[in-house]
Design an enzyme around this catalytic site. Sequence first.
Site: not given
Length: 276
Positions: A70, A106
Amino acid sequence: MSERPPSQLYAVVGDPVSHSLSPLIHNRWIGEAGIDAHYSAIHLQAADAAPSLRLLVQNYAGLNVTLPHKRAALAASASASPEALAVGAANTLMRERLGWRAHNTDVTGFADALSAAAGEDLKGRRVVLIGAGGAARAAALHLVRLGVQLVIVNRSAAKADALVRDLAPEAQTAALDQLAVAASQAAVIVNSASLGHAGAELPDLPAGKDRPFLDLSYSAAAAPALRQAREAGWAPHDGLTMLVAQAAEAFRIWFGISPDTAGALDACRAAVAARQ
Ligand code: NDP
């Protein structure tokens, strides 16, 4: 005559990635919306995934990026949303004229899962966040915006301190073995520590008295902590709601369509049950 291949390609990139439910979720929504696209999984093993992620922009219209890439996803991007910059990591990439634009869905995914588990009224209340990794950073960004009294409980003090410095200057920190004290007055516990992947358990929890315990993991990885929470009297919630909500935000970014999250959540629960 063979069928024409889909014109827009999407994928989730990670290591490991074969367990990912993202292809199930996104191909379901692509089918429901009648979009000419396909979503697959790409296993990418690399100490630095950024060069490979940059190359994928030639063939893919969008990517989800999961562990451990990420941060590399943000580095591989030509531009980034405020959330991706604040968290320091991206889980969703959208192809634009100059290259990838990085997003971190997220944050929205966590916000939806938290309000489903604990309601909307957390301003000024104590929230214990276990863990200080990538998922914790996304959660902390939302919790700070909500104005909660945040306590970060992590195994490594250095990572907890870095999270406080970068994102949550007013948060307190506590060692993992102080969890019972730190959580005794908490309105909710959020567990983002990935210890369940190794079958490990949390230290003892205080009596829950039906307060919400939201684990960001799901399936077998969430099982030990959710069992502990239930046994201590907390109301346990797993991370599948967050998984579907972060996927829905990615789908909105790519296609401008809000998909059916309830149906996708049912499909994920069925897929997880079939694996156990
Ligand atoms: P990271 O690797 O970035 O962070 C892992 C965290 O877990 C760190 O705080 C680490 O502590 C802690 N930890 C790991 N092993 C142990 C252990 N044995 N004992 C105590 N603490 C431990 O992972 P992420 O933050 O990205 O992911 C965390 C979890 O959240 C994963 O299970 C992941 O699947 C899940 N997740 C779920 C999402 C969803 O949509 N539902 C989205 C993103 C993640 P330390 O700092 O000391 O190393």
